[in-house]
Motif scaffolding. Structure first.
Motif, PDB file in Angstrom:
ATOM      1  N   GLU A 212       0.699  -1.345   0.049  1.00 53.79           N
ATOM      2  CA  GLU A 212      -0.139  -0.056  -0.060  1.00 53.79           C
ATOM      3  C   GLU A 212       0.957   1.184   0.004  1.00 53.79           C
ATOM      4  O   GLU A 212       0.290   2.326   0.014  1.00 53.79           O
ATOM      5  CB  GLU A 212      -0.909   0.036   1.347  1.00 53.79           C
ATOM      6  N   ASP A 213       2.095   1.057  -0.001  1.00 54.50           N
ATOM      7  CA  ASP A 213       2.968   2.256  -0.023  1.00 54.50           C
ATOM      8  C   ASP A 213       2.648   3.110  -1.452  1.00 54.50           C
ATOM      9  O   ASP A 213       2.389   2.430  -2.275  1.00 54.50           O
ATOM     10  CB  ASP A 213       4.681   1.751  -0.060  1.00 54.50           C
ATOM     11  N   PRO A 214       2.789   4.527  -1.154  1.00 54.84           N
ATOM     12  CA  PRO A 214       2.394   5.365  -2.170  1.00 54.84           C
ATOM     13  C   PRO A 214       3.377   5.083  -3.409  1.00 54.84           C
ATOM     14  O   PRO A 214       2.977   5.331  -4.788  1.00 54.84           O
ATOM     15  CB  PRO A 214       2.626   6.765  -1.823  1.00 54.84           C
ATOM     16  N   ALA A 216       4.490   2.012  -4.573  1.00 58.42           N
ATOM     17  CA  ALA A 216       4.299   0.859  -4.987  1.00 58.42           C
ATOM     18  C   ALA A 216       4.262   0.348  -6.385  1.00 58.42           C
ATOM     19  O   ALA A 216       4.824  -0.342  -7.003  1.00 58.42           O
ATOM     20  CB  ALA A 216       3.597  -0.173  -4.233  1.00 58.42           C
ATOM     21  N   ALA A 217       3.352   1.130  -6.892  1.00 58.29           N
ATOM     22  CA  ALA A 217       2.790   1.227  -8.247  1.00 58.29           C
ATOM     23  C   ALA A 217       3.908   1.627  -9.275  1.00 58.29           C
ATOM     24  O   ALA A 217       4.210   0.909 -10.173  1.00 58.29           O
ATOM     25  CB  ALA A 217       1.713   2.174  -8.535  1.00 58.29           C
ATOM     26  N   GLU A 218       4.755   2.519  -8.842  1.00 61.23           N
ATOM     27  CA  GLU A 218       5.899   2.833  -9.751  1.00 61.23           C
ATOM     28  C   GLU A 218       7.037   1.992  -9.522  1.00 61.23           C
ATOM     29  O   GLU A 218       7.661   1.301 -10.828  1.00 61.23           O
ATOM     30  CB  GLU A 218       6.556   4.315  -9.167  1.00 61.23           C
ATOM     31  N   VAL A 219       7.286   1.296  -8.345  1.00 58.75           N
ATOM     32  CA  VAL A 219       8.145   0.212  -8.290  1.00 58.75           C
ATOM     33  C   VAL A 219       7.723  -0.999  -8.920  1.00 58.75           C
ATOM     34  O   VAL A 219       8.533  -1.667  -9.749  1.00 58.75           O
ATOM     35  CB  VAL A 219       8.563  -0.004  -6.804  1.00 58.75           C
ATOM     36  N   ARG A 220       6.588  -1.346  -8.827  1.00 54.65           N
ATOM     37  CA  ARG A 220       6.071  -2.501  -9.414  1.00 54.65           C
ATOM     38  C   ARG A 220       6.151  -2.442 -10.958  1.00 54.65           C
ATOM     39  O   ARG A 220       6.757  -3.211 -11.675  1.00 54.65           O
ATOM     40  CB  ARG A 220       4.544  -2.836  -9.121  1.00 54.65           C
ATOM     41  N   ALA A 221       6.020  -1.299 -11.410  1.00 51.09           N
ATOM     42  CA  ALA A 221       5.934  -1.095 -13.118  1.00 51.09           C
ATOM     43  C   ALA A 221       7.381  -1.138 -13.422  1.00 51.09           C
ATOM     44  O   ALA A 221       7.736  -1.896 -14.549  1.00 51.09           O
ATOM     45  CB  ALA A 221       5.338   0.229 -13.566  1.00 51.09           C
ATOM     46  N   GLU A 222       8.370  -0.542 -12.766  1.00 53.91           N
ATOM     47  CA  GLU A 222       9.862  -0.598 -13.178  1.00 53.91           C
ATOM     48  C   GLU A 222      10.357  -2.059 -12.989  1.00 53.91           C
ATOM     49  O   GLU A 222      10.953  -2.537 -13.914  1.00 53.91           O
ATOM     50  CB  GLU A 222      10.487   0.148 -11.979  1.00 53.91           C
ATOM     51  N   LEU A 223       9.854  -2.976 -12.047  1.00 46.01           N
ATOM     52  CA  LEU A 223      10.488  -4.258 -11.821  1.00 46.01           C
ATOM     53  C   LEU A 223       9.990  -4.989 -12.722  1.00 46.01           C
ATOM     54  O   LEU A 223      10.679  -5.796 -13.535  1.00 46.01           O
ATOM     55  CB  LEU A 223      10.346  -4.851 -10.572  1.00 46.01           C
ATOM     56  N   ASP A 224       8.416  -5.064 -13.206  1.00 45.41           N
ATOM     57  CA  ASP A 224       7.998  -5.890 -14.225  1.00 45.41           C
ATOM     58  C   ASP A 224       8.677  -5.418 -15.940  1.00 45.41           C
ATOM     59  O   ASP A 224       8.739  -6.513 -16.463  1.00 45.41           O
ATOM     60  CB  ASP A 224       6.468  -5.256 -14.383  1.00 45.41           C
TER      61      ASP A 224
END
Length: 247
Positions: A212-214, A216-224
């Protein structure tokens, strides 16, 4: 604030070193580098200096002819990690970590490591030229550099640059500059897969802990994107060669 610290420290948390290299392969390279008691070891673009610390330990730090090492990098967090590792192994009196540009370093050493840092000198050829000035006569250089294992796609070439050559071209670039190849080995597919996985793993674990960290979406997209890029663009195409060179 706690999650910010965890994200910052998670980036390389699962990596032993920032290169595709197994424990067995690392031991082989250190054998071929032939670090001797009393040697001075220099690692340009050292990161947190895991291989540097092992090279100094192999050379020996007991007695009147202790091996000493210096690691140079511009990443303050990585250097701090290196200092902690050195202290934990009682090597802090024998290994110094210095903030600085690899290409600006001038003090020579008996054994020099430069793995994945040719870009700091302006490319492969420029690095091989510059490193000749910091390897003492009779010394050795462990040079790690990327090459194309098969002809690159346009997308792969765009990511890694037009200067990357094939393995014969890399070896020829060293030979043309007066280096002799004392050892050559390359990262295998398992080493590459482990490298890419551990590069991702610290932040993947952070995502699972702080979904739920703000950020998280950006980090998830970078890793994907990175995993997708590895699997579809350069897995099995980009190689990494380790050359032990002498002059």
């Amino acid at each position: 604030m706690q999650s910010i610290d965890h994200l910052a420290t998670s980036r390389y948390a699962r990596m032993r070193w920032n290169t595709p290299l197994s424990e067995e392969h690392a031991s082989l390279l250190l054998q071929r580098l032939d670090v001797r008691p009393g040697s001075r070891v220099l690692d340009l673009g050292c990161g947190w200096g895991e291989l540097l610390l092992r090279a100094v330990a192999v050379g020996g730090v007991a007695g009147p002819v202790a091996t000493r090492g210096v690691g140079v990098d511009t990443d303050d967090a990585a250097l701090a990690r290196g200092r902690r590792l050195a202290a934990g192994r009682s090597l802090n009196r024998h290994v110094a970590f210095v903030m600085g540009e690899a290409a600006a370093w001038q003090e020579p050493a008996d054994r020099v490591l430069c793995i994945g840092s040719a870009h700091a000198f302006g490319g492969t050829g420029a690095a091989l030229d510059a490193l000749a000035a910091v390897v003492r006569p009779g010394g050795r250089l462990l040079f790690g550099e990327a090459y194309w294992d098969r002809p690159p796609s346009g997308e792969a070439e765009q990511i890694f640059g037009a200067e990357v050559t094939d393995l014969p071209g890399l070896v020829e670039a060293a030979r043309e500059r007066g280096w002799r190849v004392l050892h050559l080995s390359t990262a295998d597919q398992r080493e590459w897969d482990d490298f890419e996985s551990t590069w991702l793993a610290g932040r993947q674990e952070w995502l699972l802990t702080y979904p739920e960290d703000p950020r998280a979406a950006e980090v998830r997209a970078e890793l994907d994107d990175r995993l997708r890029q590895y699997l579809t663009v350069y897995r099995g195409m980009l190689g990494l060669a380790y050359l032990v060179l002498g002059r």
